[in-house]
Design an enzyme around this catalytic site. Structure first.
Site, PDB file in Angstrom:
ATOM      1  N   GLU A   1      -2.665  10.841   0.425  1.00 41.01           N
ATOM      2  CA  GLU A   1      -4.210   9.913   0.354  1.00 41.01           C
ATOM      3  C   GLU A   1      -4.134   9.348   1.960  1.00 41.01           C
ATOM      4  O   GLU A   1      -5.101   9.385   2.658  1.00 41.01           O
ATOM      5  CB  GLU A   1      -3.992   8.787  -0.419  1.00 41.01           C
ATOM      6  CG  GLU A   1      -5.327   7.818  -0.576  1.00 41.01           C
ATOM      7  CD  GLU A   1      -5.408   6.947   0.563  1.00 41.01           C
ATOM      8  OE1 GLU A   1      -6.404   6.026   0.511  1.00 41.01           O
ATOM      9  OE2 GLU A   1      -4.278   6.526   1.293  1.00 41.01           O
TER      10      GLU A   1
ATOM     11  N   ASP B   1       0.741  -1.347   0.054  1.00 30.53           N
ATOM     12  CA  ASP B   1      -0.015   0.205   0.073  1.00 30.53           C
ATOM     13  C   ASP B   1       0.765   0.970   0.127  1.00 30.53           C
ATOM     14  O   ASP B   1       1.515   1.493   1.025  1.00 30.53           O
ATOM     15  CB  ASP B   1      -1.027  -0.168   1.206  1.00 30.53           C
ATOM     16  CG  ASP B   1      -1.917   1.061   1.327  1.00 30.53           C
ATOM     17  OD1 ASP B   1      -2.058   1.962   0.289  1.00 30.53           O
ATOM     18  OD2 ASP B   1      -2.517   1.259   2.240  1.00 30.53           O
TER      19      ASP B   1
HETATM   20 ZN   LIG Z   1      -3.423   2.981   0.047  1.00 28.47          ZN
END
Ligand SMILES: [Zn+2]
Length: 770
Positions: free
Chosen positions: A435, A397
């Site tokens: 983000e 991620d």
């Molecule tokens: Zn992410």
């Protein structure tokens, strides 16, 4: 790179004259290409063009998609993954700025057009890297009996020795210390808080101990603070992250499970986008409408200190807790033969304190944007996106996605350079910054360009990161369900085992692992929050697709989520073991979707399906909710009357959609006869493109969150990771339940009528005359 606004690069919107000729040339060229490919016996051409004497326009599109898929190479994905995950790169740091420019370089080298960065000045948060956060337990005599290290150890020195990689912290946690008795509140969901109260335990003035899972961590802290907690600790339970046991042979790096001192990092912001510039872009030259104090008062930022800890530290706290045993479904396992208790406080008078060093700072972030300009409709945007900032190395991620997106860009440009293909509509590549802090880069972008996006964006396709290795998993809005299913049938299954069992495509395993048995298709939900698609759908009304690969285990997410152990090593060896075949399949699916939306003569949007979902699913759900309202018979009749009118409008939509389907068939036929004349095609596509916009209420559907503007789909108030249906109606019902007034009753009816108004808007959009 200098900042250049998207508007500055607008190309002509003219769709008459020259493009018609170009369309013809493109089709002619593609035909020649198809025959050449067929003659060369290229793998995909055999599959798709065994009857090439009957080549249609759609076949040509399919052929190009096959070539793009073949051009996606795992060696390149690996190379990009190495580049993007070299150092820890939290948003707002020099290291992350470097990643932004590496992405821009990769895209420019591949040949994308107008690659540039879009900067915003936003409020971020950092720990004191010289002074790790800690949990301290002291005996009643004041002697320190336990202190957490606050830093996870390096396990693979080659991959994890970056400075400050191991620091355990949560963004936007309040700065300071808290000393108090501890209370255990399971996962910290709304229900958990309600049950704790029923069990007679008060959290006021205490430190809330909650485990990760079952919702967004920021929501847990928001609720704990609202309930009066003065500090909070979040821990990972081995039930979720170390299901084979905690011994070294059962955890990372031997297995995929969390090692002893592993800790999930993350943001605690309650809401999306820059905390100080709600609803407007956080540009240097624009005024910020909110102060830090107001953000705290509004509950957007927490005020209390919060710490994330490992299951090892969790054990040290839980084994000391007094009070009665927690309910059986609140029990977990952190080591030993331990029954979790509720507290408050410790059995032998020991005291716990947490020390959190946390600083708020305004920093510059940068989104990266690049284009493949469409040959026919340059102002129709097919938008692909992924974020690139990470809590540490981010090799799962988000940079599994970043590496794949760079390869999709490269493979598409290779196809353009080596064949006659050029997408008919523009493909826009987006790499979002910050983000992880709360969808900040994408939210500021949508806020800045909302008017342009509402005119030009056809679809936004998000892939945050791979979350497993078993099956494709797609969330989308109803009008795109058919498109996401069809695309999954065009991509080969990355699993040799699955292929040998006859499941040849992504679709086959998806259908097996996540079936919606009643509908006979894979289970597809409307995306909630948690990644960059959210502002596109909820603020701008752009239809979105959010996809990933998942496992059908009990994981909330993969066990090493947001830890320092997400390094390329762990990614290659633990989540995608067969030479990054899952990464490759993800790239192929992304490219297939992009190609479909960019090239299909008629946009693959199905309003008939949407109308039937409305009638078969959403309205029955609404009916059930309404029947639960505690009102007098006559008041109920008033609500029911409006509901009946909404049903009637939904029925009208179904009728209108079926009629529109005929228009589509006719248009498709006439275009295949005469591609010189695309104006009917453009008219049909304009209408399809506009339907989702009908559901945007500029005033917002939620009183306390005007950025939630989609009348049907919102991010859930109680769990930001999931979506809620018709939040305006639901909120009105909730308010009425608390305070049943005539005005409140009218508001319920008004909100149902607003949904109806939006449905009528779609009917009118599809109609030939107004
Ligand atoms: Zn992410």
């Amino acid at each position: 790179m200098p900042y250049v606004g998207v508007g500055a690069q607008t190309v002509s919107t003219s769709l008459t004259g020259a493009p018609m000729v170009k369309a013809y040339i493109a089709i002619a060229a593609s035909l020649i290409f198809v025959f050449c490919i067929a003659a060369l016996g290229v793998h995909h051409s055999e599959r798709k063009f065994n009857k090439f004497n009957k080549v249609s326009i759609d076949d040509i599109h399919k052929s190009d998609a096959g070539v793009i898929q073949d051009n996606i190479k795992t060696e390149n994905i690996k190379k990009y993954l190495r580049i993007f995950t070299k150092d820890p790169h939290v948003a707002g740091t020099e290291a992350n700025k470097k990643v932004a420019y590496e992405i821009a370089n990769a895209w420019s080298e591949a040949g994308l057009e107008d690659v540039h960065t879009l900067p915003y000045e936003v409020l971020l948060s950092y720990p004191d890297f010289e002074n790790p956060n800690s949990v301290i337990i002291k005996s009643s005599a004041g002697k320190e009996v336990f202190k957490s290290k606050g830093v996870s150890p390096v396990i693979i020195p080659d991959e994890q020795s970056g400075k400050y990689a191991g620091h355990q912290w949560l963004a936007y946690a309040g700065n300071g210390s808290a000393s108090a008795d501890v209370v255990y509140i399971n996962h910290g969901t709304a229900n958990d808080f309600k049950n704790l109260k029923l069990m007679g335990v008060d959290i006021k003035g205490k430190i809330a101990l909650m485990r990760y899972g079952h919702g967004f961590r920021g929501d847990k802290i928001h609720k704990a603070q609202q309930a009066g907690a003065i500090g909070a600790i979040l821990f990972s339970d081995t039930q979720d992250v170390a299901q084979d046991g905690v011994e070294s042979e059962n955890v990372y790096p031997k297995k995929i499970w969390m090692p002893n001192e592993g800790v999930q990092r993350g943001s605690l912001m309650h809401g999306d986008g820059d905390a100080l510039s709600p609803y407007y872009p956080s540009k240097k030259e624009l005024f910020k409408g909110r102060t830090i104090e107001e953000a705290k008062e509004d509950g957007v930022l927490p005020s209390i200190p919060v710490l994330p800890v490992s299951y090892t530290t969790g054990y040290e706290i839980l084994k000391r807790l007094s009070g009665r045993p927690a309910p059986s479904d609140w029990q977990g396992f952190v080591g030993g033969n331990l029954t979790y208790k509720l507290g408050p406080g410790f059995v032998n008078g020991e005291k716990l304190s947490i020390n959190v060093h946390s600083e708020l700072r305004t920093k510059r972030i940068r989104n990266v944007i690049g284009y493949i300009r469409g040959s026919e409709e340059p102002d129709s945007y097919i938008m692909l996106g992924n974020h690139f900032d990470a809590w540490v190395y981010g090799s799962i991620d988000p940079n599994s996605g970043t590496a794949v997106l760079a390869e999709v860009a490269r493979a598409m440009m290779q196809t353009i350079n080596e064949t006659s293909w050029k997408p008919a509509r523009t493909i826009v590549f987006n790499a979002w910054d910050a983000e992880e802090f709360g969808l900040i880069g994408s939210t500021e972008f949508v806020e800045e360009f909302v008017n342009i996006l509402q005119k030009r964006a056809v679809v936004y396709i998000n892939m945050d990161c791979i979350q497993g290795n078993i099956s494709l998993h797609v969330d989308t809005v109803p009008i795109l369900e058919h498109a996401v299913i069809e695309a999954s049938k065009q991509v080969e299954n990355p699993s040799k085992r699955e292929r040998s069992r006859g499941r040849k495509t992504l679709y086959d395993t998806w259908m097996k692992v996540f079936p919606d048995k009643k509908a006979g298709v894979p289970k597809i939900r409307v995306p909630g929050g948690g990644s960059d698609h959210a502002p596109f759908l909820n603020f701008a009304g752009v239809p979105v697709i959010n996809f990933t690969f998942k496992n059908y285990t009990t994981w909330d997410t993969y066990p090493l989520y947001h830890t320092m152990y997400e390094t390329p090593f762990s990614n290659i060896h633990l989540l995608d073991t067969d030479n990054l075949s899952v990464h490759k399949a993800i790239g192929q699916y992304w490219a297939e979707l992009a190609k479909t939306f960019a090239d299909d003569v008629i946009l693959p949007m199905n309003t008939t399906h949407f109308a039937s979902v409305m009638l078969k699913t959403y309205l029955p759900q609404l009916k059930t909710t309404i029947s639960g309202i505690n009102v007098s018979r006559s008041d109920f009749e008033d609500i029911r009357t409006q509901y009946a009118l909404l049903s009637k409008s939904a029925q009208d939509l179904l009728t209108m959609s079926k009629k529109f389907q005929e228009t589509i068939h006719f248009t498709q036929h006439s275009f295949s006869q005469n591609p010189y004349d695309p104006k009917h095609v453009n008219a049909v596509n304009e209408r399809l493109k506009s339907t989702e916009r009908c559901f945007i209420n500029p005033r917002g559907v939620s009183m306390h969150n005007p950025s939630a503007r989609h009348v049907l789909f919102s991010v859930s108030d109680s769990d930001s990771y999931s979506s809620s249906l018709m939040a305006g109606v639901q909120n009105a019902i909730n308010s009425y339940d608390l305070n049943p007034t005539k005005k409140g009753l009218r508001e319920i009816i008004n909100q149902i009528s607003i949904v109806q108004y939006s449905v009528i808007c779609v009917v009118n959009t599809l109609r030939d005359v107004i």
